[in-house]
Scaffold this active site. Structure first.
Site, short mmCIF file in Angstrom:
data_model
loop_
_atom_site.label_atom_id
_atom_site.label_comp_id
_atom_site.label_asym_id
_atom_site.label_seq_id
_atom_site.Cartn_x
_atom_site.Cartn_y
_atom_site.Cartn_z
N ASP A 147 44.98 28.98 43.97
CA ASP A 147 44.57 30.27 43.47
C ASP A 147 44.62 30.33 41.94
O ASP A 147 45.58 29.87 41.32
CB ASP A 147 45.57 31.30 44.06
N GLU A 158 40.18 27.41 43.11
CA GLU A 158 39.51 28.68 42.79
C GLU A 158 39.50 28.86 41.28
O GLU A 158 40.56 28.92 40.64
CB GLU A 158 40.25 29.88 43.41
C1 GLC Z 1 42.81 35.26 43.28
C2 GLC Z 1 42.69 35.98 44.58
C3 GLC Z 1 42.78 37.42 44.35
C4 GLC Z 1 44.08 37.74 43.70
C5 GLC Z 1 44.27 36.93 42.44
C6 GLC Z 1 45.66 37.00 41.94
O1 GLC Z 1 41.73 35.50 42.47
O2 GLC Z 1 41.53 35.63 45.23
O3 GLC Z 1 42.65 38.15 45.54
O4 GLC Z 1 44.15 39.10 43.41
O5 GLC Z 1 44.00 35.58 42.65
O6 GLC Z 1 46.52 36.24 42.73
#
Ligand code: GLC
Ligand code: MG
Length: 700
Positions: A334, A403
């Protein structure tokens, strides 16, 4: 040995007794002598004589004498005599040697020996050739779409209106029905749920709302039994402000002091610089206990960890090991681009210098000091190496997906792919198709697809995302194109991601409160049936978010019964993708693009069977003329249309008609390969050729 008993314990006038070894040798030697004298007298075949003896002829005396004597006594002119003998069963070593040294036996032996050596060498060479020529087998994360479960919304097993792990366990049949093999589950760690699990209070525990560690282990075991892989969400950038580390850090515990990013600031205006949070406003908050500011890239309840502290790195790597040891199959990392920030804490540059310096959104600044800092890729590579330690057993590859939203800085995204020398992510998520609703047209879709294909490092594996828990559902924004989009995702090269509900065409719910930033609309309960709460929660009246009102028709149960449903089409496309080599590992070539239509083909060298895909992203019906494409036969048959009635139709390649939003999948036979004449329009991850005669693939 009992003197009176024969070998079989026989009794009788000619009772046999078992001979000792030396007696047997003596017997053999005397047998030879006897044979020799018999031959002198008329050349009787010893084999016959023996037979007679076996029948019990007592005329043959078993005389005992020293075996050495025997050898010596038969030595003179024995060669000559033996050479006239035929081999017989039970002949002694000496006789055997005489035969075996005869030229014809020697040659035969030599021939057999060298034949064996040659065969072994040929086999080794063949094995090496096959290994060298075989293309790499696809790994599990390349074999099927990755399905994203948002656990709050997938299935509620205990009637509290919130989905849970036992709920997921109950619905595993769904994945087997869809032929999906890998499942990413958004976080279910213990959390105060300020960001619904992305604010982690304890990385080693399960939130009671979702179940227990035992529920998790049961789920994983059952998934593995069914050959399903579980990808965990892993959140390295920050913790919850309720995490033990943060409590110890704010109270100044010497070990934990530097676990987070702290700096002195003014309590009444706590902004040591202009840095801004992704959720808006300053990314600094003042802490009353420590009397300093801490940095948070997301909510103020999500303080950022300080990765410049080796102890923090150690903690995170221990967590990675913790979950790998439990047997999880991979991680979705993440928000990685936020892991480091510049130590100098200087202001970031404003995008528009003429604007007042009151910065409120992430779009107002260039994030040169808060994203993608030096050290990030080294860290990810360290984690990858740790995962590799757990990837060595067959079938246990641990998958890493990153991500990172880098928007127009696509080269930053591509950095997360491994290189031939250093391993990193298996792929970073490709978020570019999330922009598809901005302008639905053939040109636009091709542009988005090509953004990835033309920037991806050579030999890497593409992937496609059209929705997730952070983005509006594509089913709402571009509703008429949902089927064509599913067809595209499952026929493009690489791995598609399916956000829960996309397989049935679920839509956003309408949220009446301030909607602008809310991510709730795309998080409504999964629609399983037309029953209570769409089958999401059987006991409760109140689900954590309302069910979409279209659930009576848009649900799994109803769509399963209808062969023209979004679900039925998703399912058959996915099975086809798995069973058809050109679709999952063949060439991908652009064939035609215009304002409405985006068309490409998939083919594999050596295989006559290929696929043409024609997708209409326009506002009206279109007729596409592909008569200039020589590799296509002039008459084509539609294997599947998203407009069910058109499935099975025959079309001429000069007039391929599509309705607005229609997708056609055409299977054709041709021995001319499009990629050979249009290299610049084609792409392949790893070249492979098909050898029909042996039904194998080889590197070519
Ligand atoms: C990522 C997740 C999102 C979250 C963020 C902070 O972007 O997809 O939902 O709010 O990280 O952890
Ligand atoms: Mg529940």
């Amino acid at each position: 040995m009992d003197e009176g008993g024969g070998p079989d314990g026989e009794e009788g006038p000619y009772r046999k007794r078992t001979l000792t070894l030396s007696e047997q040798i003596d017997y053999s030697v005397s047998h030879i002598r006897h044979t020799l004298s018999s031959m002198e007298q008329g050349g009787i075949n010893p084999a016959f004589e023996e037979e007679e003896n076996e029948r019990g002829d007592p005329s043959i005396q078993v005389t005992k004498f020293d075996s050495e004597d025997a050898c010596n006594s038969i030595k003179p002119d024995a060669d000559e005599v033996y050479s006239q003998l035929k081999p017989y069963a039970g002949m002694p070593k000496e006789v055997l040697l005489l035969y075996s040294s005869q030229a014809r036996y020697k040659v035969l032996r030599e021939v057999l020996f060298w034949l064996t050596v040659a065969c072994t060498l040929v086999l080794i060479a063949l094995t090496i050739t096959v290994i060298a020529l075989s293309p790499r087998c696809l790994s599990w994360w390349q074999m099927s779409p990755v399905y994203q479960i948002y656990p709050r919304s997938f299935k509620d097993s205990d009637g509290d209106g919130v989905g849970d792990l036992k709920g997921i366990l109950q619905q595993l049949d769904h994945f087997q029905y869809l032929n999906i093999k890998s499942i990413w589950v958004s976080p279910f760690y213990r959390s105060p749920m300020k960001d619904f699990g992305y604010d982690v209070e304890d990385f080693r525990d399960i939130d009671p709302l979702f179940g227990t560690m035992q529920d998790f282990e049961e789920l994983l075991t059952e998934m593995h039994k069914r050959d399903l892989k579980l990808i965990m969400d892993f959140i390295p950038n920050h913790t919850s402000d309720k995490h033990r580390w943060f409590n110890l850090s704010r109270s100044g515990d010497p070990h934990y002091r530097d676990y987070y990013v702290w700096t002195d600031c003014n309590a009444s205006n706590p902004k040591p610089n202009n840095w801004v949070s992704i959720f808006g406003n300053s990314s600094w908050s003042y802490d009353e206990v420590r009397k300093q500011c801490y940095y948070h890239q997301f909510l103020k309840e999500q303080p950022d960890l300080n990765f410049r502290n080796p102890d923090v790195r150690k903690e995170i790597s221990d967590l990675i090991h913790f979950w790998l040891k439990k047997g999880v199959d991979g991680f979705r990392m993440d928000a990685v681009k936020h892991i480091f920030e510049a130590e100098h804490l200087r202001d970031e540059q404003q995008v528009d210098p003429n604007k007042p310096p009151e910065i409120t959104t992430e779009w107002d600044l260039y994030h040169d000091f808060t994203t993608t800092q030096i050290g990030l890729h080294d860290l990810l590579r360290e984690w990858r190496a740790e995962m590799d330690v757990y990837s060595r057993e067959p079938g246990r590859y641990r998958f890493l997906v990153i991500e990172s939203y880098d928007y127009h800085e696509i080269e930053k995204t591509m950095m997360y792919y491994s290189t031939p020398l250093v391993k990193e992510g298996d792929f970073p998520f490709n978020f570019y198709l999330l922009d598809l609703p901005q302008n639905t047209s053939g040109f636009w879709v091709k542009h988005l697809v090509d953004l990835w294909m033309s920037n991806m490092p050579k030999g890497q594996w593409p992937n496609w995302v059209v929705g997730n828990h952070d983005r509006a559902r594509i089913g709402t924004s571009v509703a008429p194109y949902v089927r064509a989009i599913n067809m595209m995702l499952l026929t493009l090269p690489g791995t598609a991601t399916t956000y829960y509900g996309e397989e049935i065409g679920m839509q956003n719910i309408n949220i009446t409160q301030d909607q602008s930033l809310s991510r709730d609309p795309q998080r409504s309960p999964m629609q399983w049936s037309d029953g209570v709460n769409a089958g999401f929660s059987l006991q409760s009246n109140a689900t954590w978010l309302p069910v979409h009102p279209d659930y009576k028709t848009v649900n799994v149960e109803v769509q399963k019964k209808n062969e023209s449903s979004v679900l039925a089409q998703y399912r058959s496309l996915n099975s086809l993708r798995e069973s058809e080599l050109p679709l999952h590992r063949g060439w991908f070539c652009y064939v035609h693009t215009d304002a409405s239509v985006f068309s490409y083909l998939r083919e594999l060298d050596g295989l006559n069977r290929a696929f043409l895909i024609v997708l209409n992203f326009g506002k009206e019906a279109a007729v596409t003329d592909l008569s200039a494409v020589n590799e296509l036969p002039s008459q084509l048959s539609v294997l599947m249309s998203t407009v069910h009635e058109n499935t099975g139709k025959s079309v001429s390649k000069s007039q391929i008609r599509t309705e607005a939003g229609e997708g056609l999948l055409i299977r054709f036979n041709s021995n001319k390969k499009f990629n050979q004449n249009h290299q610049e329009q084609c792409y392949i991850s790893e070249k492979a050729c098909y050898l029909g005669a042996m039904d194998i693939l080889y590197k070519c």
